[in-house]
Design a protein around this motif. Structure first.
Motif, mmCIF file in Angstrom:
data_model
loop_
_atom_site.group_PDB
_atom_site.id
_atom_site.type_symbol
_atom_site.label_atom_id
_atom_site.label_comp_id
_atom_site.label_asym_id
_atom_site.label_seq_id
_atom_site.Cartn_x
_atom_site.Cartn_y
_atom_site.Cartn_z
ATOM 1 N N LEU A 95 -3.248 -9.483 0.346
ATOM 2 C CA LEU A 95 -3.264 -8.409 1.350
ATOM 3 C C LEU A 95 -4.517 -8.569 2.208
ATOM 4 N N LEU A 113 -7.657 -9.180 -2.227
ATOM 5 C CA LEU A 113 -7.589 -8.514 -0.925
ATOM 6 C C LEU A 113 -8.686 -9.065 -0.010
ATOM 7 N N MET A 169 -3.598 6.676 -4.245
ATOM 8 C CA MET A 169 -3.549 5.445 -3.456
ATOM 9 C C MET A 169 -3.192 4.293 -4.384
ATOM 10 N N THR A 170 -2.136 3.590 -4.032
ATOM 11 C CA THR A 170 -1.734 2.422 -4.801
ATOM 12 C C THR A 170 -1.842 1.210 -3.884
ATOM 13 N N VAL A 171 -2.611 0.238 -4.311
ATOM 14 C CA VAL A 171 -2.805 -0.978 -3.516
ATOM 15 C C VAL A 171 -2.443 -2.166 -4.392
ATOM 16 N N VAL A 174 -6.778 -6.695 4.962
ATOM 17 C CA VAL A 174 -7.066 -5.417 5.606
ATOM 18 C C VAL A 174 -8.074 -5.687 6.719
ATOM 19 N N ILE A 185 0.862 -1.199 0.000
ATOM 20 C CA ILE A 185 0.000 0.000 0.000
ATOM 21 C C ILE A 185 0.893 1.243 0.000
ATOM 22 N N MET A 208 -6.121 2.792 -6.744
ATOM 23 C CA MET A 208 -7.437 2.811 -6.084
ATOM 24 C C MET A 208 -7.982 4.238 -6.155
ATOM 25 N N LEU A 237 -9.071 3.533 1.289
ATOM 26 C CA LEU A 237 -8.129 2.607 0.650
ATOM 27 C C LEU A 237 -8.841 1.548 -0.183
ATOM 28 N N LEU A 238 -10.019 1.150 0.272
ATOM 29 C CA LEU A 238 -10.755 0.083 -0.410
ATOM 30 C C LEU A 238 -11.732 0.625 -1.451
ATOM 31 N N TYR A 244 -10.849 -8.562 3.441
ATOM 32 C CA TYR A 244 -11.236 -7.407 4.265
ATOM 33 C C TYR A 244 -12.144 -7.859 5.402
#
Lengths: 218, 302
Positions: free
Chosen positions: B150, B78, B60-62, B152, B5, B67, B49-50, B80
């Motif tokens: 990832l 991802l 924002m880089t995820v 979250v 992130i 993103m 972020l999502l 969550y």
């Protein structure tokens, strides 16, 4: 993906669907009670037509009610969770909305088919006098279209945010207030009636709810 | 991809709350503890972020993707767990699993079955009828069975009893160790993160107060007992977070400092003071001191 969305939709709405199935099947049968006169006079034939027409308002009411309730049930679980689950799923928002709409729309087939079956049965059981005819399929198509229109409108309102719904309500309320003020100032403009007339007459979006809905006609 | 992130210049405002110019970096493969008191903006940052909320500004880089532009694609990779239960209460556990699985191409049914057994969840239980602990376990199960790169996790153990909390943390650590996944975990339970995180970010009032490896955070923040120090001190080789009298029964002052290293003892000799004691602070104490300093600076700026 559509299959699981349809399944969840079915779980949330099955009681509603069952109730609408019964109502949609029974309504055409109930509305033709007392019409089976074998050899009526002209006066009796006219009164049958008038009665059929006055009772037909319930078809439109039922179509609107089913559309409203189903559209509301489509988003109810997501509303409860503030849409967090839907938003966290790896699917574009527009696609998720289309899938939800399609799943609810597919379930509308149940009351529509029941209505058609009820109308066919009611027509078959009637012995209509010469000159009068039953139109079960045409009525069922009109019912289907009205249900879809009501569903689509309430789906759009229900899928919006509370703020969007508030804006819509504020606009409608504002128009009513303006109309009341104009009326109070003796200004001879009735734009609300004009707007309503345009909405419910062809090609207005709610044109399907107006006009003739009777199962029996000439 | 070095970072799972990366956030630069993130700005967001809702009513009186504001996230201002937030920059955040979560190294790939790390377990990143996102700390902050209630209302600090942790959940809002995660939702940004999502792609659940739209930022006013910032990048924002995820997982290497942007993103919210690539949200639908990135969310497949991802897992969550939100702060509050979000699953459909009318479904049974089995139906909930089936529903969730349909959206994730990498869904691992075998792992889901294992975790169901491990968490003692019954497939025919209604989700709405599960206890808080069972719901928490189900949410973690869903996140882990989708085979994420990832994770979250927004306060995943908040309100859970110690046994459930231990089960959840153990399952998470098992997954991370066997899949080299990155974990971004927010919590205000500082002592819990201390055991599992290797990076830490501290947020308060919509701003990132500090971000560093856990080891550096733990080692760098110390409580010093000092006597004979002058009223005004300048050019300290460390960051002086707070300075207070030692109080009743204590002699001298207590200083809380950041960036402490042993050779810095010389500094006290040169200014004629005596360093009596150096005490390691645990994460929670360090966290409190950092917050206190930040809020002090913040109010002075205001």
């Amino acid at each position: 993906m559509f299959k699981v969305i349809l399944h969840t939709q079915w779980k949330w709405s099955r009681l509603l669907i069952a109730a609408s199935l019964v109502a949609a099947f029974a309504l055409p049968i109930l509305t033709v009670q007392g019409f089976g006169i074998a050899d009526p006079t002209v006066w009796e034939a006219r009164s049958i037509l008038r009665a059929a027409e006055s009772r037909s308002v319930w078809y439109a009411v039922l179509a609107a009610g089913i559309g409203l309730l189903l559209a509301t049930s489509v988003w109810s679980a997501d509303h409860r969770g503030d849409h967090v689950y839907a938003l966290s799923l790896p699917v574009a928002r527009w696609r998720f909305v289309v899938l939800r709409f399609a799943a609810g729309g597919l379930l509308l087939l149940v009351p529509v088919v029941a209505f058609w079956a009820g109308a066919l049965l009611a027509s078959a059981a009637l012995s209509l006098p010469y000159g009068l005819h039953a139109y079960p399929t045409a009525l069922a198509l009109r019912f289907a279209l009205a249900t879809v229109v009501a569903y689509a409108v309430f789906f759009a309102i229900s899928s919006g945010t509370t703020r969007a719904a508030g804006v819509v309500l504020a606009i409608v309320g504002g128009l009513v207030v303006v109309q009341v003020l104009l009326h109070g100032a003796d200004v001879d403009i009735d734009f609300l009636q004009d707007l309503f007339g345009r909405a419910v007459s062809w090609p207005g979006p709610f044109g399907v709810f107006a006009g003739r809905w009777a199962l029996i006609g000439v | 991809m070095n970072n799972a992130i990366e956030v630069v210049g993130l700005c967001y405002r809702v009513k009186s709350f504001e996230i201002h110019d937030l920059a955040l970096t979560v190294p790939a493969g790390s377990v990143y503890g996102f700390l902050g008191p209630n209302g600090a903006g942790k959940t809002t940052t995660i939702q940004l972020l999502l792609g659940q909320r739209r930022a006013a500004r910032g990048q924002m880089t995820v997982l290497g993707g942007s993103m919210p532009r690539d949200a639908a694609r990135l969310l497949q990779r991802l897992g969550y767990v939100p702060e509050r239960p979000h699953l459909y209460p009318g479904l049974t556990v089995t139906e909930g699993l089936r529903y969730h699985a349909a959206f994730y191409p990498r869904w691992d049914s075998q792992r889901a079955a294992e975790l169901l057994h491990r968490f003692s969840l019954e497939g025919d239980q209604r989700i709405g009828g599960l206890s808080k602990g069972e719901t928490g376990k189900l949410m973690v199960l869903l996140a882990l069975a989708q085979h994420p790169e990832l994770l979250v996790l927004d306060e995943p153990t908040d309100g859970l009893d110690p046994v459930v909390r231990r089960d959840v943390i153990a399952a998470l650590l098992d997954y991370v160790s066997s899949h080299s996944a990155t974990v971004f975990i927010s919590s205000h339970l500082v002592h819990e993160l201390e055991r599992i995180c290797d990076w830490v970010g501290l947020m308060d009032r919509g701003r990132l107060v500090a971000e560093m490896p856990m080891q550096r955070f733990k080692n760098g923040i110390k409580r010093l007992r000092v006597t004979g120090a002058p009223a005004a001190v300048e050019d300290t080789p460390f960051v002086l977070l707070s300075r207070e009298s030692a109080g009743v029964g204590g002699a001298g002052e207590v200083w809380v400092v950041r960036g402490w290293q042993s050779p810095m003892q010389e500094y006290f000799t040169t200014m004629g003071a005596i360093l009596r004691e150096v005490v390691d602070l645990d994460l929670e104490e360090g966290f409190v001191e950092l917050l206190r300093t930040f809020r002090g600076l913040d109010s002075r700026e205001a």
